[in-house]
Design a protein around this motif. Structure first.
Motif, PDB file in Angstrom:
ATOM      1  N   ASN A  21       0.876  -1.169   0.000  1.00 44.55           N
ATOM      2  CA  ASN A  21       0.000   0.000   0.000  1.00 44.55           C
ATOM      3  C   ASN A  21       0.914   1.220   0.000  1.00 44.55           C
ATOM      4  O   ASN A  21       1.181   1.793   1.052  1.00 44.55           O
ATOM      5  CB  ASN A  21      -0.909  -0.027   1.229  1.00 44.55           C
ATOM      6  CG  ASN A  21      -1.983   1.026   1.149  1.00 44.55           C
ATOM      7  OD1 ASN A  21      -2.233   1.598   0.094  1.00 44.55           O
ATOM      8  ND2 ASN A  21      -2.620   1.290   2.267  1.00 44.55           N
ATOM      9  N   LYS A  26      -2.961   2.760  -4.691  1.00 44.92           N
ATOM     10  CA  LYS A  26      -4.067   2.316  -3.844  1.00 44.92           C
ATOM     11  C   LYS A  26      -4.743   3.552  -3.256  1.00 44.92           C
ATOM     12  O   LYS A  26      -4.223   4.665  -3.355  1.00 44.92           O
ATOM     13  CB  LYS A  26      -3.535   1.429  -2.705  1.00 44.92           C
ATOM     14  CG  LYS A  26      -2.721   0.241  -3.153  1.00 44.92           C
ATOM     15  CD  LYS A  26      -3.592  -0.832  -3.737  1.00 44.92           C
ATOM     16  CE  LYS A  26      -2.890  -2.138  -3.976  1.00 44.92           C
ATOM     17  NZ  LYS A  26      -1.924  -2.245  -4.992  1.00 44.92           N
ATOM     18  N   ALA A  27      -5.878   3.355  -2.624  1.00 49.14           N
ATOM     19  CA  ALA A  27      -6.546   4.470  -1.962  1.00 49.14           C
ATOM     20  C   ALA A  27      -5.586   5.096  -0.957  1.00 49.14           C
ATOM     21  O   ALA A  27      -4.961   4.391  -0.174  1.00 49.14           O
ATOM     22  CB  ALA A  27      -7.808   3.982  -1.258  1.00 49.14           C
TER      23      ALA A  27
END
Length: 176
Positions: free
Chosen positions: A123, A156-157
């Motif tokens: 991430n 990713k977010a």
């Protein structure tokens, strides 16, 4: 397991693309080091030997450190009957080693990019896509816009996204 969650315990910068990944990572790592950060770097290729793929503060790790880190991952993979690629083994070995070294950030070079790459489970704080050229066609698709989209899947977010792509249309599609 000793490897569980190591990717979430370390801040990462993931770089994908077809041209300029290694050079961009090298310069970014030098800048981060100059600012006082302890930086781990994992390249997806090498010229002479695999140890060139793993650097700590822009210096190649020594052979013993590299072999110990990789052998630990290989032994876990074998004992759990996990079939892993060289890229996957090196990414995990580097993440574990750099976590133990208390690196502030680890820069990872995607081999293929996107959801098919070993770095996809990270991430990243920053996701970067260098230029997208015809070289990327094949595994990720034949349409350059689709390839650019697949490469941008490393984000990713919550990730900051940076790209050196020169096509404004592809940049807009990646943004979307």
């Amino acid at each position: 397991s000793q490897f569980q969650g190591v990717a979430s315990k370390i801040d990462t910068i993931v770089v994908a693309g077809t041209n300029g990944k290694s050079l961009s990572m090298h310069f970014a790592a030098k800048l981060l080091k100059e600012e006082g950060f302890k930086v781990g770097i994992v390249y997806s290729s090498h010229l002479l030997n695999y140890t060139e793929r793993m650097l700590l503060d822009v210096e190649q790790v020594n052979n013993k450190t590299f072999a110990d880190a990789v052998n630990e991952v290989i032994n876990v993979a074998i004992s759990n009957n996990i079939k892993a690629t060289t890229h996957e083994i090196l990414i995990m070995a580097a993440l574990k080693h750099f976590h133990a070294e208390k690196c502030d950030v680890v820069m990872l070079e995607a081999n293929y990019g996107g959801k098919f790459d070993a770095v996809a489970y990270c991430n990243p704080k920053i996701a970067a896509v260098t230029r997208v050229t015809e070289d990327a066609q094949g595994l990720l698709g034949s349409d350059m816009d689709q390839v650019a989209f697949e490469l941008s899947e490393i984000a990713k977010a919550g990730s900051w996204f940076i790209s050196a792509e020169q096509s404004k249309l592809r940049l807009q599609k990646m943004k979307t």
